[in-house]
Motif scaffolding. Structure first.
Motif, PDB file in Angstrom:
ATOM      1  N   ASP A 141       8.903  -0.593   2.410  1.00  0.00           N
ATOM      2  CA  ASP A 141       8.126  -1.732   1.717  1.00  0.00           C
ATOM      3  C   ASP A 141       8.456  -1.737   0.302  1.00  0.00           C
ATOM      4  N   ARG A 177       6.429   3.198   4.180  1.00  0.00           N
ATOM      5  CA  ARG A 177       5.888   2.960   2.708  1.00  0.00           C
ATOM      6  C   ARG A 177       7.098   2.792   1.788  1.00  0.00           C
ATOM      7  N   THR A 203       0.817  -1.122  -0.139  1.00  0.00           N
ATOM      8  CA  THR A 203       0.023  -0.175  -0.023  1.00  0.00           C
ATOM      9  C   THR A 203       0.926   1.264   0.087  1.00  0.00           C
ATOM     10  N   PRO A 204       1.402   1.706  -1.202  1.00  0.00           N
ATOM     11  CA  PRO A 204       2.359   2.988  -1.304  1.00  0.00           C
ATOM     12  C   PRO A 204       1.630   4.189  -1.138  1.00  0.00           C
ATOM     13  N   TRP A 260      -4.357   3.956   2.733  1.00  0.00           N
ATOM     14  CA  TRP A 260      -4.459   2.587   3.286  1.00  0.00           C
ATOM     15  C   TRP A 260      -5.669   1.626   2.709  1.00  0.00           C
ATOM     16  N   HIS A 300       4.587  -2.852   6.313  1.00  0.00           N
ATOM     17  CA  HIS A 300       3.703  -1.791   6.884  1.00  0.00           C
ATOM     18  C   HIS A 300       2.253  -1.773   6.111  1.00  0.00           C
ATOM     19  N   SER A 330       1.596   8.491  -3.116  1.00  0.00           N
ATOM     20  CA  SER A 330       2.572   7.873  -4.128  1.00  0.00           C
ATOM     21  C   SER A 330       3.597   8.887  -4.623  1.00  0.00           C
ATOM     22  N   CYS A 346      -0.356  -3.276  -6.115  1.00  0.00           N
ATOM     23  CA  CYS A 346      -0.915  -2.158  -5.172  1.00  0.00           C
ATOM     24  C   CYS A 346      -2.220  -2.294  -5.005  1.00  0.00           C
ATOM     25  N   ASP A 352       5.782   8.317   5.112  1.00  0.00           N
ATOM     26  CA  ASP A 352       6.679   8.013   3.827  1.00  0.00           C
ATOM     27  C   ASP A 352       7.787   7.111   4.234  1.00  0.00           C
TER      28      ASP A 352
END
Length: 301
Positions: A68, A65, A21-22, A25, A50, A90, A83, A62
């Motif tokens: 990950d 994310r 999940t960049p 959520w 995360h 993003s 995603c 940030d």
């Protein structure tokens, strides 16, 4: 295959897919459902460390994310990144993402909407990506592309709102683009020279017609769209029936896109729709506005 972009290796049964999940959520139930579908397709799913974090509308900080995303890019066992959600966030990551690692071990990312910022990063690195989602009754287009299949010919739906913007003619080039708002916001941050490209656009009504006007004007006046060979226009989500002082979104698009003087194919089932078709970005394509079709080359080798 394109000489400009690297085509990642196709996936095989048992390969590892990272689910991240960049941006914003996702609900736990949606993460679980997506993971199960990927598992059912025969892949091992690795959840980002995360993936369930929440910080306001973001899926954690940030730094978390980015951690990950970098873990997935740099891990040779991970062969694709999916995603779970778009939303917002993003764009915060693209300036510090490790493009060298991505180019050294190319792997596709799957997403749309806010994930457009990451698609542009993938294009800057010269790597093919997949615009779409593991969602709806066309979710298996993701599976087919990751397995190295030839993308289906996408036919425009002439009953879809906005389909009447279709002009005529044919265009070829590398397919690139995504969400209009994100493309405009990325100017000056992570731009991709679009000369020789067919521009894919999907638009959702995050704001009024002024947002569409400003975004297209920014892309045109900045020179970002110089040399674009055609426009593939997806869903105009939320605009059907919406007017502003006598104009609707079709008037704005006709006014702005008409300046490009290229073939436009509208009414494509791409973007913010319950059943989106997934298409590869960074591959050669043929847009035929007369026949109402978009044909893309294979995404993975």
């Amino acid at each position: 295959m394109s000489e400009r972009y690297l085509s990642p290796p196709r996936l095989t049964r048992g390969d590892t897919v990272a689910l991240l999940t960049p941006a914003s959520w996702a609900e736990d139930a949606w993460i679980a459902e997506t993971a199960q579908r990927l598992t059912d397709w025969g892949w091992r799913v690795r959840l980002g460390g995360h993936v369930r974090n929440r910080l306001g509308y973001l899926a954690g900080s940030d730094a978390d994310r980015l951690t990950d995303l970098h873990a997935a890019i740099r891990d040779p066992e991970v062969r694709a990144i999916v995603c779970a959600m778009g939303g917002c966030g993003s764009l915060r990551l693209v300036r510090v993402l490790d493009r060298d690692a991505l180019r050294a071990d190319p792997k596709p990312i799957v997403g749309f909407s806010d994930i457009t910022a990451l698609h542009l990063l993938w294009q800057r690195a010269g790597v093919v990506s997949l615009h779409g989602a593991v969602a709806g009754n066309r979710a298996e287009t993701v599976r087919d592309l990751l397995l190295g299949g030839t993308p289906q010919v996408i036919a425009a739906d002439r009953t879809q709102y906005g389909a009447e913007l279709t002009t005529g003619g044919r265009a070829t080039g590398w397919l690139v683009g995504g969400n209009l708002e994100m493309l405009a916001r990325s100017v000056g941050v992570t731009e991709v020279p679009m000369a020789g490209h067919v521009l894919l656009l999907e638009i959702n009504r995050a704001a009024g017609l002024g947002m569409v006007d400003r975004a297209l004007t920014q892309l045109i006046d900045s020179g970002t769209l110089d040399g674009v060979t055609g426009v593939a226009l997806g869903v105009l989500e939320g605009f059907d029936g919406y007017h502003d002082r006598g104009w609707n979104v079709l008037d704005v698009l006709s006014d702005r896109l008409g300046l490009l003087g290229v073939p436009i194919l509208a009414g494509l089932p791409l973007g913010h729709t319950p059943n989106p078709v997934t298409v590869p970005l960074g591959v050669r394509c043929e847009l035929d506005a007369d026949a109402g079709t978009l044909r893309c080359g294979p995404a993975l080798r």
